[in-house]
Design a protein around this motif. Structure first.
Motif, mmCIF file in Angstrom:
data_model
loop_
_atom_site.group_PDB
_atom_site.id
_atom_site.type_symbol
_atom_site.label_atom_id
_atom_site.label_comp_id
_atom_site.label_asym_id
_atom_site.label_seq_id
_atom_site.Cartn_x
_atom_site.Cartn_y
_atom_site.Cartn_z
ATOM 1 N N PRO A 27 0.703 -2.077 -9.359
ATOM 2 C CA PRO A 27 -0.450 -1.583 -10.116
ATOM 3 C C PRO A 27 -0.013 -0.515 -11.120
ATOM 4 O O PRO A 27 0.911 0.250 -10.861
ATOM 5 N N ASN A 78 -7.216 1.914 -8.670
ATOM 6 C CA ASN A 78 -8.581 1.383 -8.746
ATOM 7 C C ASN A 78 -9.464 2.010 -7.658
ATOM 8 O O ASN A 78 -9.065 2.957 -6.973
ATOM 9 N N THR A 89 -10.204 1.359 -4.788
ATOM 10 C CA THR A 89 -9.816 1.344 -3.377
ATOM 11 C C THR A 89 -9.026 2.587 -2.988
ATOM 12 O O THR A 89 -8.787 2.815 -1.805
ATOM 13 N N TYR A 90 -8.622 3.388 -3.972
ATOM 14 C CA TYR A 90 -7.798 4.558 -3.663
ATOM 15 C C TYR A 90 -8.659 5.819 -3.599
ATOM 16 O O TYR A 90 -9.818 5.822 -4.019
HETATM 17 C C1 LIG Z 1 -6.973 -2.568 -6.225
HETATM 18 O O1 LIG Z 1 -5.589 -2.605 -6.455
HETATM 19 C C2 LIG Z 1 -4.849 -3.218 -5.410
HETATM 20 C C3 LIG Z 1 -3.394 -3.126 -5.791
HETATM 21 O O2 LIG Z 1 -3.007 -1.795 -5.826
HETATM 22 C C4 LIG Z 1 -5.270 -4.654 -5.242
HETATM 23 O O3 LIG Z 1 -4.574 -5.210 -4.151
HETATM 24 C C5 LIG Z 1 -6.746 -4.712 -4.986
HETATM 25 O O4 LIG Z 1 -7.155 -6.058 -4.963
HETATM 26 C C6 LIG Z 1 -7.510 -3.979 -6.053
HETATM 27 N N1 LIG Z 1 -8.882 -3.925 -5.674
HETATM 28 C C7 LIG Z 1 -9.864 -4.012 -6.548
HETATM 29 C C8 LIG Z 1 -11.247 -3.890 -6.017
HETATM 30 O O5 LIG Z 1 -9.653 -4.187 -7.740
#
Ligand SMILES: *[C@@H]1O[C@H](CO)[C@@H](O)[C@H](O)[C@H]1NC(C)=O
Ligand SMILES: *[C@@H]1O[C@H](CO)[C@@H](O)[C@H](O)[C@H]1NC(C)=O
Ligand SMILES: *[C@@H]1O[C@H](CO)[C@@H](O)[C@H](O)[C@H]1NC(C)=O
Ligand SMILES: *[C@@H]1O[C@H](CO)[C@@H](O)[C@H](O)[C@H]1NC(C)=O
Ligand SMILES: *[C@@H]1O[C@H](CO)[C@@H](O)[C@H](O)[C@H]1NC(C)=O
Length: 503
Positions: free
Chosen positions: A119, A123, A125-126
């Motif tokens: 990445p 995004n 999720t962090y």
């Molecule tokens: C957020 O990024 C991760 C990789 O770092 C990825 O696996 C995941 O699907 C992404 N999630 C969203 C909601 O975009």
């Protein structure tokens, strides 16, 4: 007994130990000691710094190196390098952001599986844990990138750890044209008010840009004694807030540029940003919000920007519906506050720009200039005073004087049902300079409440207390208003002077 509103007479201070360079979280500490003796601390929070940040194991964040600018000498990239040397040494392909294998899986000699792509931004999720870990391992010069439009939930503040660190959204030139693309960081912890903390020593040039910062107060409520949503400045030089949108702080301020140890904050820059709405006005007509036993007592209001830093520059910001001081200047000697737009719409503001505090710099506005700002009351809420200068303009504290400074070339206008109580008032201030402040279709109104003291002049544009403003240099239609004080005692009420225009 006279009521003394003290909410803005206090500015907390961080007393911190010198920074160390370890990526473990021993690098700073601050105490909750206030910088001066305050007889009545009122509801202003004392400064309790956040707990140490949680730093994740290196192996958990090294894959996020593409979301930072870890320099080749940083802990983070060294660790990555070492990790990769132990596998197949594809550092080059990682740092260029191309697909990789070999980081957590080996590369088969033939027919490799499709490799993951690292990445390049964080995004939704962090959380603050990855951000804090990347800053901590990355060290000086680290930028952490959030993804366009992402919404990151924070259970603790984001804490910078070293000089020249930046938090921003990774935007293309085109995306950068709209703030809709800014990532949002949002506090979600019921016990937390602060989202960004860059106060401790060793954070020179910390920069926050092109993000939204959501204090989440409508969902989480007011947090008594909480920190400002953004706590910056501190014992540092040159921190920057640019193109940030910050709103709904849970405690007393949206952005606090704190003075730092020994008043050492220097040269903070706040530009092109938007602050507010902030705080609750809890007012009703004709209630007196300074009466704690009234039907709508105040006290839960919040500032837009609280500035306590020498030689700071605050320009081209818009502050909308901050309910305490939309911008409060804690003297900040040598600072320029110019070309900002201060708007009151739906939440009553006590003050537009306040220059009323004695602490922490001992009253000296020397070299501070407040110019070319625009004050707009758009209604229905009241702005009680546009610019307040001197402690008596705000309170009934008559035993200290502020001094010096310039407030010139500002404009005041009303539209719709909007109105001011007063435009500018100077009281308890020595050697102030105020020239060419203009009123264009400005409306004035509001009522005297039970908290007001005798001698309050009628609503209107420019008043000074001639007994407490020696050395004032005033041009324009200033009126000697007598021995008045505490202008913000007025409550909302009918407009009695519509369409005031002055030279
Ligand atoms: C957020 O990024 C991760 C990789 O770092 C990825 O696996 C995941 O699907 C992404 N999630 C969203 C909601 O975009
Ligand atoms: C940070 O960048 C500056 C140049 O912009 C450089 O002088 C300095 O050495 C860098 N610091 C580190 C720790 O890499
Ligand atoms: C921070 O950046 C400045 C200006 O680029 C540079 O002079 C300084 O060395 C940097 N600080 C560190 C610790 O890298
Ligand atoms: C403030 O400055 C004094 C005198 O320079 C110094 O002794 C003291 O340690 C400083 N305090 C802090 C907290 O840095
Ligand atoms: C404040 O003190 C001055 C004397 O320094 C006095 O003239 C004035 O009446 C007092 N009160 C107000 C509200 O100005």
């Amino acid at each position: 007994m006279r009521f003394v509103p003290l909410f803005l007479l206090l500015a907390p201070l961080a007393l911190a130990a010198p920074a160390q360079n370890a990526p473990t979280r021993t690098e700073k500490r601050a105490s909750s000691v206030l910088p001066y003796n305050v007889a009545n601390p009122g509801p202003t929070p004392s400064f309790v710094p956040p707990a140490d940040a949680i730093i994740l194991p290196l192996a958990q964040v090294v894959i996020l190196v593409g979301a930072t600018t870890g320099s080749l000498t940083s802990t983070l990239t060294d660790a990555l390098n070492n990790l990769l040397k132990g596998t197949n040494g594809v550092l080059g392909s990682i740092t260029s952001g191309t697909p990789l294998c070999g980081l957590f899986q080996s590369c088969p000699p033939s027919n490799p599986p499709p490799p993951p792509t690292l990445p390049t931004c964080l995004n939704s999720t962090y959380t603050e844990q990855q951000i804090n870990s990347l800053f901590s391992y990355g060290g000086a010069n680290t930028t952490v990138y959030l993804c366009p439009g992402a919404i990151l939930s924070l259970s603790a503040p984001i804490q910078f750890t070293a000089p020249n660190q930046t938090l921003t959204t990774r935007l293309t030139v085109l995306q950068a044209l709209s703030s809709d693309n800014y990532a949002t960081i949002r506090t979600v912890n019921p016990n937390q008010a602060c989202a960004i903390y860059t106060v401790d020593p060793g954070r020179d040039y910390a920069k926050v840009s092109q993000i939204k910062v959501d204090g989440n107060r409508p969902a989480l409520g007011y947090l008594a004694r909480g920190l400002a949503l953004m706590e910056m400045g501190g014992t540092n030089t040159g921190q920057v807030v640019d193109k940030v949108i910050a709103f709904e702080p849970r405690a007393w301020s949206t952005l606090h540029i704190i003075e730092g140890n020994n008043l050492s904050c220097e040269g903070a820059v706040v530009t092109n940003s938007q602050f507010g709405p902030a705080g609750s006005d809890t007012s009703c007509t004709p209630n007196d919000q300074f009466n704690p036993n009234g039907p709508c007592p105040g006290g839960l209001w919040a500032d837009g920007i609280s500035l306590a830093c020498r030689n700071a520059y605050v320009a081209r910001n818009t502050i909308i519906d901050a309910t305490d001081g939309q911008i409060v200047i804690f003297q900040s000697p040598g600072s320029t506050v110019e070309s900002n737009t201060i708007i009151t719409r739906n939440r009553q503001a006590l003050g537009g720009i306040n220059s009323v505090d004695y602490y922490p710099f001992g009253g000296g506005f020397t070299g501070t200039r407040v110019s070319s700002n625009q004050f707009l009351t758009q209604g229905p809420a009241m702005m009680k005073i546009g610019i307040a200068i001197g402690p008596l303009a705000w309170s009934d504290v008559n035993n200290t004087r502020t001094f010096d400074g310039e407030w010139s070339g500002n404009t005041f206008s009303s539209s719709g049902s909007g109105y001011f109580g007063y435009g500018m008032a100077m009281a308890g201030h020595q050697n102030g300079l105020a020239m060419n402040n203009k009123f264009q279709n400005a409306a004035f109104g509001g009522i005297v409440t039970g908290s007001c003291h005798a001698g309050l002049p009628d609503v209107g544009p420019l008043y000074y207390n001639q007994y407490t403003t020696p050395g004032a240099q005033l041009t324009g239609s200033w009126v000697a208003g007598g021995a008045f004080d505490f202008t913000i005692c007025r409550g909302p009420g009918p407009v009695t002077k519509p369409n005031v225009n002055t030279q």
